[in-house]
Design a protein around this motif. Sequence first.
Motif, short mmCIF file in Angstrom:
data_model
loop_
_atom_site.label_atom_id
_atom_site.label_comp_id
_atom_site.label_asym_id
_atom_site.label_seq_id
_atom_site.Cartn_x
_atom_site.Cartn_y
_atom_site.Cartn_z
N VAL A 65 0.88 -1.17 0.00
CA VAL A 65 0.00 0.00 0.00
C VAL A 65 0.91 1.22 0.00
O VAL A 65 1.78 1.35 0.86
CB VAL A 65 -0.91 0.02 1.23
CG1 VAL A 65 -1.74 1.31 1.28
CG2 VAL A 65 -1.85 -1.19 1.22
N VAL A 66 0.76 2.09 -0.97
CA VAL A 66 1.63 3.26 -1.13
C VAL A 66 0.84 4.51 -0.84
O VAL A 66 -0.31 4.66 -1.28
CB VAL A 66 2.21 3.33 -2.56
CG1 VAL A 66 3.04 4.61 -2.75
CG2 VAL A 66 3.07 2.11 -2.85
N VAL A 67 1.45 5.43 -0.08
CA VAL A 67 0.80 6.71 0.19
C VAL A 67 1.76 7.83 -0.19
O VAL A 67 2.95 7.77 0.10
CB VAL A 67 0.38 6.83 1.68
CG1 VAL A 67 1.57 6.71 2.62
CG2 VAL A 67 -0.37 8.13 1.91
N ALA A 112 4.91 5.39 -8.98
CA ALA A 112 4.90 4.65 -7.72
C ALA A 112 3.69 3.72 -7.64
O ALA A 112 3.75 2.66 -7.00
CB ALA A 112 4.90 5.61 -6.54
N ALA A 113 2.59 4.11 -8.27
CA ALA A 113 1.37 3.31 -8.21
C ALA A 113 1.47 2.04 -9.04
O ALA A 113 0.73 1.08 -8.81
CB ALA A 113 0.18 4.14 -8.70
N ALA A 114 2.40 2.01 -10.01
CA ALA A 114 2.46 0.90 -10.96
C ALA A 114 2.67 -0.44 -10.26
O ALA A 114 2.11 -1.46 -10.67
CB ALA A 114 3.56 1.15 -11.99
N VAL A 164 -2.53 17.60 -9.31
CA VAL A 164 -1.73 16.39 -9.12
C VAL A 164 -2.63 15.18 -8.91
O VAL A 164 -2.48 14.15 -9.56
CB VAL A 164 -0.77 16.55 -7.92
CG1 VAL A 164 -0.09 15.21 -7.59
CG2 VAL A 164 0.29 17.60 -8.23
N GLY A 165 -3.62 15.32 -8.00
CA GLY A 165 -4.52 14.21 -7.73
C GLY A 165 -5.30 13.78 -8.95
O GLY A 165 -5.43 12.59 -9.25
N LEU A 166 -5.82 14.75 -9.70
CA LEU A 166 -6.59 14.43 -10.90
C LEU A 166 -5.72 13.74 -11.94
O LEU A 166 -6.15 12.80 -12.62
CB LEU A 166 -7.21 15.69 -11.49
CG LEU A 166 -8.44 16.24 -10.77
CD1 LEU A 166 -8.89 17.54 -11.42
CD2 LEU A 166 -9.57 15.23 -10.77
N SER A 167 -4.48 14.21 -12.09
CA SER A 167 -3.58 13.61 -13.08
C SER A 167 -3.26 12.17 -12.71
O SER A 167 -3.26 11.28 -13.58
CB SER A 167 -2.29 14.43 -13.18
OG SER A 167 -1.40 13.85 -14.11
N VAL A 168 -2.99 11.92 -11.43
CA VAL A 168 -2.67 10.55 -11.01
C VAL A 168 -3.87 9.64 -11.20
O VAL A 168 -3.74 8.54 -11.73
CB VAL A 168 -2.22 10.54 -9.53
CG1 VAL A 168 -2.02 9.10 -9.05
CG2 VAL A 168 -0.92 11.32 -9.36
N GLU A 198 -2.99 2.98 -13.36
CA GLU A 198 -3.77 1.79 -13.72
C GLU A 198 -3.97 0.85 -12.54
O GLU A 198 -4.51 -0.25 -12.70
CB GLU A 198 -3.11 1.08 -14.90
CG GLU A 198 -3.06 1.96 -16.15
CD GLU A 198 -2.64 1.22 -17.40
OE1 GLU A 198 -2.46 -0.02 -17.34
OE2 GLU A 198 -2.49 1.87 -18.45
N ARG A 199 -3.57 1.30 -11.36
CA ARG A 199 -3.88 0.61 -10.12
C ARG A 199 -4.91 1.43 -9.36
O ARG A 199 -5.07 2.63 -9.62
CB ARG A 199 -2.62 0.42 -9.25
CG ARG A 199 -1.51 -0.39 -9.92
CD ARG A 199 -1.94 -1.82 -10.16
NE ARG A 199 -2.29 -2.49 -8.90
CZ ARG A 199 -2.90 -3.65 -8.84
NH1 ARG A 199 -3.25 -4.28 -9.95
NH2 ARG A 199 -3.19 -4.20 -7.66
N PRO A 200 -5.64 0.85 -8.40
CA PRO A 200 -6.62 1.63 -7.66
C PRO A 200 -5.98 2.81 -6.91
O PRO A 200 -4.90 2.68 -6.35
CB PRO A 200 -7.20 0.60 -6.67
CG PRO A 200 -6.99 -0.72 -7.34
CD PRO A 200 -5.68 -0.59 -8.05
#
Length: 301
Positions: free
Chosen positions: A5-7, A97-99, A122-126, A131-133
């Motif tokens: 889990v990444v934050v 990082a989400a990948a 930033v949030g909208l772009s991510v 492609e991960r939740p």
Amino acid sequence: MVRTVVVGLDGSSESRAAAEWAAREAKLRGLPLKIVHVWEPVPEPMAQAPLLGAETQAHWTARVPREAAEGIRLRHAGVEVTTEQRTGGAADALTEAAADAELLVLGSRGLSGVGGFMVGSVGLSVVAHAERPVVLVRPGEQAADEHEADPAGVPSAATPYRPVVLGLDAMSPDDSVIEFAFEEAARRETGLRVIHGWNLPPYYVYGLAADPQFHDEIARQQAAVLAEAVQPWRKKYPNVEVTEQTPSGSPGIRLVDASREASLVVVGRRIRRSPLGAHIGPVTHAVLHHATAPVAVVAHN
């Protein structure tokens, strides 16, 4: 490879709330938590300023995730916590990082005086590219969004979790979105509220005016479609109590209303690899900006 889990953490109250939510989620999943801090280099003239030198920058960029990790280890015993420093644009770094993550958690500012998100660029772009939740959390929700309050009004871990809400397009349901929502409800040992909102096509309006029962017939059809989409998942998760709702009207508004009594709202985003850029869809966009609970956006093909 064990996913984590990444934050994303930048030291703001929004990102600290996200880190607390992510730590609880990591514990529920039995996974490690990784705190990612992104340092965006300042322009060279500013970097030479006495208070913004290389040593000062290094000190603060290391201190933020280190102190956050220490606090989380104390408050969330048993959660393995690591930190990672990345350099570059925040949106690109967090998307990367989400990948390899199980899911990515980000903070989002609340609108002043109004319940809802104000999702930054930033949030909208991510959300639009990962492609991960991705889960967005705002300050003040790290406790009240998760558990019902006791008689004194204090959220308690001894009381049940609030339901998970799933916004589902029953006409084209995606298994990954449905499974994510059922899993989240199962982990929390709470119910799942599945909402399929719908609107009459414009050319049906005249038929509705001529036949008062027309709306009811369409409503029954929509309910049957939703029931068919959810039925296999009811069998797979027999311990999850499911409530199905097919209200007419804007799906986004219905989900925002439902978010007030939810621990988590789950919506989908279709992956579009287009040279014209990615977008998140009007329903997901509305929920991100106005929901009063954390929102999970699950990308799917």
